[in-house]
Scaffold this motif. Structure first.
Motif, PDB file in Angstrom:
ATOM      1  N   GLN A  76     -10.780  -6.212   6.739  1.00 11.67           N
ATOM      2  CA  GLN A  76      -9.323  -5.566   6.287  1.00 11.67           C
ATOM      3  C   GLN A  76      -9.622  -3.961   6.261  1.00 11.67           C
ATOM      4  N   LEU A  77     -10.685  -3.509   5.519  1.00 13.37           N
ATOM      5  CA  LEU A  77     -10.776  -2.098   5.229  1.00 13.37           C
ATOM      6  C   LEU A  77     -10.911  -1.388   6.414  1.00 13.37           C
ATOM      7  N   PHE A  78     -11.415  -1.928   7.622  1.00 10.98           N
ATOM      8  CA  PHE A  78     -11.420  -1.151   8.963  1.00 10.98           C
ATOM      9  C   PHE A  78      -9.973  -1.389   9.378  1.00 10.98           C
ATOM     10  N   ASN A  79      -9.608  -2.394   9.371  1.00  4.12           N
ATOM     11  CA  ASN A  79      -7.938  -2.410   9.983  1.00  4.12           C
ATOM     12  C   ASN A  79      -7.121  -1.834   9.373  1.00  4.12           C
ATOM     13  N   ASP A  80      -6.908  -1.756   7.893  1.00  4.05           N
ATOM     14  CA  ASP A  80      -5.881  -0.777   7.441  1.00  4.05           C
ATOM     15  C   ASP A  80      -6.396  -0.351   6.302  1.00  4.05           C
ATOM     16  N   PRO A  81      -7.154   0.836   6.120  1.00  4.49           N
ATOM     17  CA  PRO A  81      -7.762   1.363   4.910  1.00  4.49           C
ATOM     18  C   PRO A  81      -6.893   1.488   3.594  1.00  4.49           C
ATOM     19  N   GLU A  82      -5.742   2.182   4.000  1.00  2.17           N
ATOM     20  CA  GLU A  82      -4.730   2.513   2.996  1.00  2.17           C
ATOM     21  C   GLU A  82      -4.448   1.232   2.157  1.00  2.17           C
ATOM     22  N   ILE A  83      -3.927   0.065   2.886  1.00  4.84           N
ATOM     23  CA  ILE A  83      -3.364  -1.131   2.100  1.00  4.84           C
ATOM     24  C   ILE A  83      -4.708  -1.567   1.497  1.00  4.84           C
ATOM     25  N   PHE A  84      -5.871  -1.697   2.101  1.00  7.39           N
ATOM     26  CA  PHE A  84      -7.030  -2.207   1.473  1.00  7.39           C
ATOM     27  C   PHE A  84      -7.329  -1.565   0.350  1.00  7.39           C
ATOM     28  N   ILE A  85      -7.194  -0.152   0.441  1.00  4.10           N
ATOM     29  CA  ILE A  85      -7.765   0.627  -1.055  1.00  4.10           C
ATOM     30  C   ILE A  85      -6.619   0.333  -2.060  1.00  4.10           C
ATOM     31  N   GLN A  86      -5.253   0.409  -1.747  1.00  2.00           N
ATOM     32  CA  GLN A  86      -4.203   0.133  -2.700  1.00  2.00           C
ATOM     33  C   GLN A  86      -4.502  -1.291  -3.318  1.00  2.00           C
ATOM     34  N   THR A  87      -4.636  -2.305  -2.392  1.00  2.00           N
ATOM     35  CA  THR A  87      -4.938  -3.568  -3.021  1.00  2.00           C
ATOM     36  C   THR A  87      -5.903  -3.623  -3.880  1.00  2.00           C
ATOM     37  N   LEU A  88      -7.146  -3.068  -3.319  1.00  2.00           N
ATOM     38  CA  LEU A  88      -8.390  -3.158  -4.220  1.00  2.00           C
ATOM     39  C   LEU A  88      -8.265  -2.641  -5.855  1.00  2.00           C
ATOM     40  N   ALA A  89      -7.589  -1.278  -5.616  1.00  2.00           N
ATOM     41  CA  ALA A  89      -7.252  -0.704  -6.931  1.00  2.00           C
ATOM     42  C   ALA A  89      -6.173  -1.571  -7.713  1.00  2.00           C
ATOM     43  N   LYS A  90      -5.277  -2.102  -7.261  1.00  2.00           N
ATOM     44  CA  LYS A  90      -4.359  -2.981  -8.031  1.00  2.00           C
ATOM     45  C   LYS A  90      -5.217  -4.110  -8.626  1.00  2.00           C
ATOM     46  N   SER A  91      -5.806  -4.688  -7.736  1.00  2.00           N
ATOM     47  CA  SER A  91      -6.640  -5.765  -8.102  1.00  2.00           C
ATOM     48  C   SER A  91      -7.772  -5.536  -9.111  1.00  2.00           C
ATOM     49  N   LEU A  92      -8.324  -4.460  -9.317  1.00  3.47           N
ATOM     50  CA  LEU A  92      -9.242  -4.342 -10.138  1.00  3.47           C
ATOM     51  C   LEU A  92      -8.572  -3.573 -11.687  1.00  3.47           C
ATOM     52  N   GLY A  93      -7.304  -3.190 -11.442  1.00  5.13           N
ATOM     53  CA  GLY A  93      -6.462  -3.076 -12.582  1.00  5.13           C
ATOM     54  C   GLY A  93      -6.333  -4.094 -13.164  1.00  5.13           C
ATOM     55  N   LEU A  94      -5.824  -5.059 -12.494  1.00  2.70           N
ATOM     56  CA  LEU A  94      -5.118  -6.387 -13.117  1.00  2.70           C
ATOM     57  C   LEU A  94      -6.426  -7.003 -13.700  1.00  2.70           C
ATOM     58  N   GLY A  95      -7.624  -7.041 -12.849  1.00  3.36           N
ATOM     59  CA  GLY A  95      -8.633  -7.726 -13.368  1.00  3.36           C
ATOM     60  C   GLY A  95      -9.097  -7.158 -14.695  1.00  3.36           C
ATOM     61  N   SER A  96      -9.031  -5.993 -14.708  1.00  3.94           N
ATOM     62  CA  SER A  96      -9.323  -5.230 -15.972  1.00  3.94           C
ATOM     63  C   SER A  96      -8.589  -5.639 -17.089  1.00  3.94           C
ATOM     64  N   VAL A  97      -7.229  -5.758 -17.006  1.00  2.54           N
ATOM     65  CA  VAL A  97      -6.250  -6.206 -18.026  1.00  2.54           C
ATOM     66  C   VAL A  97      -6.911  -7.703 -18.522  1.00  2.54           C
ATOM     67  N   TYR A  98      -7.103  -8.397 -17.489  1.00  9.30           N
ATOM     68  CA  TYR A  98      -7.463  -9.955 -17.721  1.00  9.30           C
ATOM     69  C   TYR A  98      -8.681 -10.078 -18.614  1.00  9.30           C
ATOM     70  N   ALA A  99      -9.664  -8.786 -18.071  1.00  4.72           N
ATOM     71  CA  ALA A  99     -10.941  -8.860 -18.645  1.00  4.72           C
ATOM     72  C   ALA A  99     -10.758  -8.580 -20.254  1.00  4.72           C
ATOM     73  N   ILE A 100      -9.848  -7.618 -20.382  1.00  3.96           N
ATOM     74  CA  ILE A 100      -9.543  -7.172 -21.912  1.00  3.96           C
ATOM     75  C   ILE A 100      -9.304  -8.550 -22.670  1.00  3.96           C
ATOM     76  N   ILE A 101      -8.194  -8.999 -22.173  1.00  2.00           N
ATOM     77  CA  ILE A 101      -7.715 -10.327 -22.819  1.00  2.00           C
ATOM     78  C   ILE A 101      -8.780 -11.183 -22.917  1.00  2.00           C
ATOM     79  N   ALA A 102      -9.726 -11.507 -22.033  1.00  3.52           N
ATOM     80  CA  ALA A 102     -10.691 -12.532 -21.919  1.00  3.52           C
ATOM     81  C   ALA A 102     -11.486 -12.234 -23.163  1.00  3.52           C
ATOM     82  N   LEU A 103     -12.068 -10.834 -23.016  1.00  3.75           N
ATOM     83  CA  LEU A 103     -13.142 -10.466 -24.212  1.00  3.75           C
ATOM     84  C   LEU A 103     -12.490 -10.766 -25.524  1.00  3.75           C
TER      85      LEU A 103
END
Lengths: 418, 359
Positions: free
Chosen positions: B36-63
């Motif tokens: 996916q990274l090679f297929n469409d890097p922009e969307i991939f990076i955007q998705t990755l950043a979004k998911s890491l952000g969401l994951g971080s929020v989950y991690a804070i609550i989970a902590l």
């Protein structure tokens, strides 16, 4: 010596549901009162509570008590008897309700429905929910304690989501709108005029009965049958095995009780009760099937009913359901009465506690829309519900059953304190 | 039969079929991501950043969940209510100029918002408020339950959630409380991929929270907390004040919930930038992360949160065609599916301690 409490001369005697004649007689009288309650008799007007519980205003709540009691009897088998705490009871109720509306509801372009009679859709709802329980249980059996509670909590969200998908809505009704629940009328097959009509007022055996009273009799019969069944399950090999698993699962396994099989059975039976209760909830109480109804709050309510009534007993769910369902109505009635009183101590209290639409001092708002920070009666009831859970768990973990045992023991020993 | 399965799962240091399966699954997903990274890097990076952000929020609550679980052995179902209560309090401080110098415009972007100093001060006040709330709740409802069955305590927290939610809804009423943050709604670009600052903020906060919890567990109080988690009576016999440990855990858990509550109003989670009654659902959405990581592991909370965040956002971005039959909001139930698969493989989560069962 016969009929003495706590004196058992045989195993058969000890395992009786009601060992003494007093208990049998008391239960008989209680059942008679229950049957006479909605009837227009001179006798029922003389007994406190029964006097107004049989009225059309209160009967829907009594019906709700019975549906909640059926659901909690099922939860009791799983959580109280087998010790497997499930927050997913609402999910199985939802499965029951959706199956009921699929089998018994009228089909149309955007909703599946077969229009079958009640003697098919009610057991069908139970069986479908039991199957759902059996499908879930292999995962659940591997988990214990709070892990199990959270996974079953996931089921609730999962169920609501499925009910709101495009194909799920064909069964459960459009998201947020729902669909009409199946009719409670008793038919032999799909004929036009039902054998027993539960939909409108009518005359049975010389008594004028409203539709609510007719529903009441149907629910009363079902509750009695299901409660006796639940009690009897406790007295069988299965019931004893479940209790052994609750008390110490490894020890039970060592004694030759197949843990996996009995947990499966517990999930199945519990979900069967939930399915029936879910179908009855939509058909007899809310009148509609709505996926969002079967949410987390519902599950918590049954846990609360179970804990307030007393987990692990058969009487607990029945008493707890009465307590939890009736308290809000009592509070509402009390507030209304308080609002009307003028003068005297109660009038002063009413002045302090209540807030009218103009927003004067007081913590309880009488209107539905609150002007300031005050909560209305509905909100206070939810707060009260939360507090009841907390207070009961802290001060009386055995619930109302525990209170009853203490009262009974006090009088048993009276006038001695030990 | 059961014992054999358990032994396979518990085997440490040797490659079990379970590990092999997980490595296989991970590599398949990795290959897919690289494609996916090679297929469409922009969307991939955007998705990755979004998911890491969401994951971080989950991690804070989970902590927060993990902190409380580690001390009291109970899941705190009231975490969502606490999150909203804290965020609401912060919004009262920030939006209504209740504390001074909050309205200086933000030097980092043109969008008017609270200044870093004023906002930071408000957050500290809100943290103190959240800690006090946690302490009061603990003292009134949890302390009397020391030594009682764990499930009873969990149900008490459910009751608390119901009560707190009513008061939260009363405070929110019909108008949602807007919650302003100094980084605003702006973002930056990598190529064409747009990444909001809130994602970065969430990631930094999650990292700080994790490090803080990590070092806390190595402090004197943290060791006491672990001892209490292991055996309350034995800890008491060693002179550890169990009640104090409970209080600290609840205060810290409530603070973490509040911080999670702030991020629950921000872009990767919700777009509304306001505190609503629904904000409380973040706690239930984070539960799969806690369970997947293991209820008693801070590392598990962090990794579980990130995995769940990745799964949710990536499934929403790339799997619409395959699982479209699950309906429009299907990413929201992906966490629960991942959790159930994880639990079938490891019943105590990735990093959770298996319960030792005695006859």
């Amino acid at each position: 010596m016969l009929g003495r409490p706590n004196l058992y001369t045989s195993y058969k005697q000890e395992s009786q549901i009601f060992p003494t004649w007093t208990q049998k007689a008391a239960l008989g009288v209680f059942l008679l009162i229950l049957i006479a309650m909605p009837l227009d008799l001179w006798l029922t007007e003389q007994i406190p509570f029964v006097r107004f519980l049989g009225d059309n205003e209160w009967l829907p709540l009594v019906n709700k008590v019975m549906v909640f009691a059926i659901a909690t009897l099922g939860l009791n088998l799983l959580a109280g008897v087998a010790g497997q705490v499930s927050l997913g009871h609402a999910f199985f109720m939802g499965v029951g309700a959706v199956t009921a509306v699929f089998l018994g509801g009228q089909g149309s372009e955007n909703a599946h429905g077969l229009g079958l009679p009640i003697w098919i859709w009610l057991p069908g709802a139970g069986v479908a929910a039991a199957l759902a329980g059996l499908i879930v249980s292999p995962v659940a059996v591997r988990l214990r304690g709070l892990y199990l509670a959270i996974v079953t909590l996931g089921l609730v969200f999962f169920g609501i989501h499925l009910g709101n998908t495009k194909w799920g809505a064909k069964f459960a009704g459009a998201p947020g709108l729902g669909r009409k629940a199946p009719k409670l009328d008793i038919r032999i097959w799909k004929e036009e005029t039902p054998l027993v009509n539960l939909d409108d007022d009518g005359r049975w055996l010389g008594f004028d009965l409203s539709d609510k009273a007719k529903t009441y009799f149907l629910l009363l019969g079902l509750t009695v049958v299901l409660a006796v069944m639940a009690k009897n399950i406790l007295r069988t090999r299965t019931g004893r095995a479940l209790q052994a698993i609750r008390d110490r699962d490894i020890a039970a396994e060592v004694m030759g009780i197949p843990e996996f099989r009995y947990k499966l059975i517990a999930f199945g039976i519990s979900s069967f009760y939930a399915g029936i209760a879910g179908a009855l909830f939509s058909a007899a109480l809310s009148g509609q099937v709505l996926a969002a109804d079967f949410g987390l709050f519902f599950s918590v309510e049954f846990i609360a009913v179970l804990l307030i009534g007393g987990a692990g007993t058969t009487a607990g769910p029945l008493v707890g359901a009465f307590f939890v369902v009736m308290i809000p109505k009592f509070v509402e009635t009390f507030t209304k009465w308080l609002d009307k009183t003028e003068g005297g101590i109660t009038g002063k209290f009413a002045d302090l506690a209540l807030t009218g639409p103009d927003g004067d001092f007081g913590v309880i708002s009488t209107g539905t829309q609150t002007p300031g920070w005050q909560l209305n009666v509905f909100d206070w009831n939810i707060v009260l519900f939360g507090f009841l859970i907390i207070v009961f768990l802290i001060f009386e973990p055995l619930g109302l059953y525990g209170v009853w045992v203490r009262v009974r023991n006090y009088w048993k020993r009276w006038p001695f304190s030990y | 039969m059961t014992s054999i399965t358990l032994r396979l799962l518990n085997a440490r240091g040797s490659v079990s079929p379970v590990t092999a399966f997980m490595v296989g699954l991970g590599s398949v997903l990795g290959v897919f991501m690289v494609l996916q990274l090679f297929n469409d890097p922009e969307i991939f990076i955007q998705t990755l950043a979004k998911s890491l952000g969401l994951g971080s929020v989950y991690a804070i609550i989970a902590l927060g969940f993990v902190l409380i679980f580690k001390a009291t052995q109970t899941v705190n179902f009231a975490q969502g209510g606490l999150a909203v209560a804290g965020a609401l309090f912060l919004s009262f401080l920030v939006a209504d100029d209740n504390i001074p110098f909050t309205t200086i415009s933000n030097p980092f972007n043109d969008i008017p918002g609270p200044s870093w100093i004023g906002w930071g001060a408000s957050v500290i006040v809100a943290m103190i408020f959240a800690a006090i709330l946690g302490l009061v709740i603990e003292r009134l409802t949890i302390r009397p339950m020391i030594g009682q069955p764990l499930f009873s305590v969990a149900v008490i927290t459910l009751g608390l959630e119901i009560v707190i939610r009513v008061f939260n809804n009363d405070a929110v009423k019909i108008e949602f409380r807007s919650l302003e943050v100094p980084w605003g709604v702006d973002g930056f670009r990598i190529g064409d991929a747009f990444i909001t600052w809130s994602v970065v903020a969430a990631m930094i906060t999650a990292a700080i929270a994790f490090v803080a919890v990590y070092f806390f567990y190595r402090s004197r109080t943290g060791i006491a907390m672990r001892a209490v988690a292991f055996d309350q009576e034995a800890a008491m016999a060693q002179g550890i004040d169990v009640g104090r440990v409970f209080a600290i855990a609840w205060a810290a858990g409530a603070v973490l919930a509040m911080i999670g509550g702030i991020f629950a109003t921000q872009p990767p989670v919700r777009q509304t930038l306001s505190v609503e009654p629904e904000t409380a659902t973040i706690a239930f959405r984070a539960l799969p992360a806690v369970i997947l990581g293991g209820l008693d592991s801070a590392t598990g909370a962090l990794l579980g949160g990130l995995i769940i965040g990745l799964a949710e956002i990536f499934a929403g971005q790339y799997a619409a065609g395959e699982v479209g039959w699950l309906g429009a909001g299907y990413p929201l139930i992906v966490p629960y599916i991942v959790m159930i698969i994880g639990l079938i493989i490891r019943p105590y989560g990735l990093f959770g301690t298996p319960e030792i069962r005695r006859v």
